[in-house]
Design a protein around this motif. Structure first.
Motif, PDB file in Angstrom:
ATOM      1  N   GLY A 144      -9.054   4.096  -3.801  1.00 37.58           N
ATOM      2  CA  GLY A 144      -7.625   3.978  -4.065  1.00 37.58           C
ATOM      3  C   GLY A 144      -7.432   3.463  -5.473  1.00 37.58           C
ATOM      4  N   MET A 171       3.650  -1.812   3.803  1.00 37.92           N
ATOM      5  CA  MET A 171       3.542  -0.382   3.513  1.00 37.92           C
ATOM      6  C   MET A 171       4.779   0.304   4.065  1.00 37.92           C
ATOM      7  SD  MET A 171       0.825   1.119   6.307  1.00 37.92           S
ATOM      8  CE  MET A 171       1.198   2.837   5.924  1.00 37.92           C
ATOM      9  N   ILE A 189       0.855  -1.189   0.000  1.00 35.81           N
ATOM     10  CA  ILE A 189       0.000   0.000   0.000  1.00 35.81           C
ATOM     11  C   ILE A 189       0.887   1.233   0.000  1.00 35.81           C
ATOM     12  CG2 ILE A 189      -1.799   1.293   1.206  1.00 35.81           C
ATOM     13  CD1 ILE A 189      -3.086  -1.219   1.962  1.00 35.81           C
ATOM     14  N   ALA A 191      -3.986   3.750   6.183  1.00 32.72           N
ATOM     15  CA  ALA A 191      -3.463   2.508   5.592  1.00 32.72           C
ATOM     16  C   ALA A 191      -2.984   1.503   6.632  1.00 32.72           C
ATOM     17  CB  ALA A 191      -2.324   2.831   4.617  1.00 32.72           C
ATOM     18  N   LEU A 198     -12.571   2.193  -1.040  1.00 34.00           N
ATOM     19  CA  LEU A 198     -12.009   1.823   0.263  1.00 34.00           C
ATOM     20  C   LEU A 198     -13.070   1.345   1.261  1.00 34.00           C
ATOM     21  CD1 LEU A 198      -9.378   4.705   0.555  1.00 34.00           C
ATOM     22  CD2 LEU A 198      -8.977   2.328  -0.116  1.00 34.00           C
ATOM     23  N   THR A 224      -0.258  -3.123  -6.041  1.00 28.61           N
ATOM     24  CA  THR A 224      -0.036  -1.953  -5.205  1.00 28.61           C
ATOM     25  C   THR A 224      -1.352  -1.187  -5.119  1.00 28.61           C
ATOM     26  OG1 THR A 224       2.221  -1.796  -5.999  1.00 28.61           O
ATOM     27  CG2 THR A 224       1.348   0.129  -4.883  1.00 28.61           C
ATOM     28  N   LEU A 225      -1.673  -0.761  -3.920  1.00 28.82           N
ATOM     29  CA  LEU A 225      -2.855   0.094  -3.753  1.00 28.82           C
ATOM     30  C   LEU A 225      -2.347   1.492  -3.426  1.00 28.82           C
ATOM     31  CD1 LEU A 225      -5.987   0.296  -3.552  1.00 28.82           C
ATOM     32  CD2 LEU A 225      -5.750  -0.152  -1.095  1.00 28.82           C
ATOM     33  N   ILE A 253      -2.874   5.215  -2.364  1.00 27.73           N
ATOM     34  CA  ILE A 253      -3.845   6.079  -1.681  1.00 27.73           C
ATOM     35  C   ILE A 253      -3.193   7.434  -1.419  1.00 27.73           C
ATOM     36  CG2 ILE A 253      -5.431   6.301   0.268  1.00 27.73           C
ATOM     37  CD1 ILE A 253      -5.115   3.315   0.789  1.00 27.73           C
ATOM     38  N   ALA A 271       1.125  -8.358   3.371  1.00 28.68           N
ATOM     39  CA  ALA A 271       0.854  -6.970   3.017  1.00 28.68           C
ATOM     40  C   ALA A 271       1.945  -6.086   3.601  1.00 28.68           C
ATOM     41  CB  ALA A 271      -0.510  -6.556   3.571  1.00 28.68           C
ATOM     42  N   VAL A 280      -3.635  -2.448   6.396  1.00 30.06           N
ATOM     43  CA  VAL A 280      -2.589  -3.460   6.215  1.00 30.06           C
ATOM     44  C   VAL A 280      -2.711  -4.524   7.301  1.00 30.06           C
ATOM     45  CG1 VAL A 280      -0.100  -3.840   6.465  1.00 30.06           C
ATOM     46  CG2 VAL A 280      -0.926  -2.042   4.956  1.00 30.06           C
ATOM     47  N   LEU A 320      -5.826   0.609  -7.590  1.00 30.71           N
ATOM     48  CA  LEU A 320      -5.249  -0.719  -7.435  1.00 30.71           C
ATOM     49  C   LEU A 320      -4.514  -1.088  -8.718  1.00 30.71           C
ATOM     50  CD1 LEU A 320      -5.044  -3.253  -5.646  1.00 30.71           C
ATOM     51  CD2 LEU A 320      -7.125  -4.095  -6.770  1.00 30.71           C
ATOM     52  N   ALA A 373       0.945   4.773   0.553  1.00 31.44           N
ATOM     53  CA  ALA A 373       0.146   5.829   1.168  1.00 31.44           C
ATOM     54  C   ALA A 373       0.918   7.134   1.089  1.00 31.44           C
ATOM     55  CB  ALA A 373      -0.164   5.471   2.614  1.00 31.44           C
TER      56      ALA A 373
END
Ligand code: ATP
Ligand code: MG
Length: 421
Positions: A390, A355, A328, A339, A405, A377-378, A380, A353, A343, A392, A330
């Motif tokens: 977000g 971040m 993620i 986030a 989200l 990858t997300l 945000i 996951a 996660v 994706l 962020a």
């Protein structure tokens, strides 16, 4: 001043750990199929345990053990003796007359370090205690071969019989006589070995000794009838199980406790460090360690470092650490705050996951996602967060979709890793 690891020991870093994990996983799975259970043993034992089992006049006991002299304690140079000590100490035969056990861990020998030869190394050790049938010998070798096959390793099996207390003394005399006649062409070590441990001469790596050994009397040709019968049955059973092997009439093992069947799995790809696994029968050793009379046993140990080297060396074996399911990215304090629990939810659901909390640029974070081999990858950003969505991104196909989200972590898991969620 930087402090470095001592000579002959090694750190196992994460790019190599995949091989270790594969060996352990494969070994455990095979042991399950063969009904072999795990036992965990201490690394420290009384010195006497090894002196009595491995033998006073062996290289291991004479010069390779790490011993706390003032305490009478030694760091185990192998696992068999410890395992039998535990068998005797806990009277395991009472629970189950035939014990099938394995143990995995470090062992220590003060040898000259080189490729495939370390001072701390690791063994996968297997022992079957309480069965003397030749079928058991063959079963164990077949298992070793299955394990090495499932690791895609190309190795060969050599076997021999070392006889028993019935036939070995006569053979020993014969061999000593032969060696005395050729005393001058032996290396200094072997000159000493003639009386103390003549069988070891057969195993000497020096050119002169090797040449002479070719003509030496061999133990397999001097077995008593019981040993001969046993060995013939082992070979027959190996054929039935379709395990190919060669007879090496001069194979002796560096430990005194072996008798009858001995074997080694060998490779030509590691220079002088040819043996990846080795073992044999040790009928009588349990009794010698204070256990019940006439308890037979057989086992072998695989050297894990050598297996890893071979796996890396023999073609087509590229193990890689699995990547993250999702990273993620962020951007901004609020997105990071959002986030983190997201996660956490994904991890609870079983996904890998990741971040980054340091609020780095999108570019830096995408690079990080790449390093982690993330599947998705997300992204945000502050703006996305406000709009509750977000982006994706499928890292393989580069395809991008919006992800709402509000749908939550469970839905995301469903989308990106339906098999795990
Ligand atoms: P070698 O002939 O190579 O010295 P060994 O007969 O001393 O081997 P064993 O005592 O039978 O070896 O140990 C079983 C296995 O452990 C060996 O087949 C090998 O794969 C591995 N091994 C032995 N010594 C070392 C070492 N110093 N470093 C790494 N692996 C080792
Ligand atoms: Mg050795």
């Amino acid at each position: 001043m930087k402090i470095k690891a001592i000579n002959g020991v090694k750190d196992i870093l994460s790019d190599e750990i995949v091989y270790w994990q594969k060996i352990e996983k494969t070994a455990r799975d095979i042991f399950r199929r063969f009904g072999i259970n795990e036992i965990r043993l201490p690394i420290l034992e009384k010195t006497e345990l090894f002196a009595r089992s491995i033998g006073e006049a062996t290289d291991i006991v004479e010069k390779e053990m790490y011993t706390f002299v003032d305490k009478g304690i030694t760091m185990r140079p192998e696992i068999t003796a410890s395992l039998l000590r535990a068998y005797v100490e806990h009277g395991l035969q009472v629970r189950q007359p035939i014990q099938r056990l394995f143990s995995i861990g470090p062992v220590f020998r003060h040898e000259r370090p080189q490729k495939g030869r370390q001072r701390q190394f690791h063994q996968v050790d297997v022992e079957v205690i309480g069965a003397q049938e030749p079928q058991v010998d063959a079963e164990l070798m077949a298992m070793g071969q299955m394990l090495l096959n499932e690791l895609n390793l190309d190795v060969s099996l050599e076997i021999n019989s070392l006889g028993c207390p019935e036939c070995r003394p006569d053979f020993r005399k014969k061999l000593i006589a032969y060696l005395h006649e050729r005393h001058d062409s032996l290396c200094d070590d072997c000159k000493r070995r003639i009386e103390k441990n003549p069988l070891r001469v057969l195993d000497c790596k020096q050119q002169g000794c090797r040449a002479m050994v070719q003509e030496a009397p061999s133990i397999v040709d001097n077995l008593c009838s019981a040993c001969e019968e046993h060995f013939a049955a082992v070979r027959k059973q190996l054929d039935r199980l379709e395990v190919s092997y060669t007879l090496n009439r001069f194979m002796v093992r560096g430990l005194d406790y072996y008798n009858r069947t001995t074997f080694e799995f060998l490779t030509t790809d590691l220079g002088a460090q040819a043996a990846v696994a080795a073992g044999g029968r040790y009928d009588g050793l349990v009794e010698q360690l204070g256990g019940p009379k006439n308890t037979p046993g057989i086992g072998f140990a695989m050297g894990m470092e050598r297996l890893c080297l071979l796996m890396q060396q023999q073609e087509g074996q590229q193990e890689e650490q699995g990547g993250a399911d999702i990273f993620i990215a962020a951007l901004g304090e609020q997105a990071i705050a959002f986030a983190a629990p997201f996660v956490h939810q994904l991890r609870k659901l079983g996904l890998q996951a990741a971040m980054d909390y340091s609020n780095r640029s999108l570019k830096a974070q995408m690079k990080q996602a790449g390093r982690l081999k993330a599947g998705f990858t997300l992204i945000i950003g502050e703006q996305e967060l406000e709009q509750g969505r977000g982006i994706l991104r499928n890292m393989d196909t580069q395809e991008q979709n919006e992800f709402s989200l509000q749908e939550g972590a469970a839905m995301l898991a469903e989308v990106i890793a339906p098999d795990k969620a």
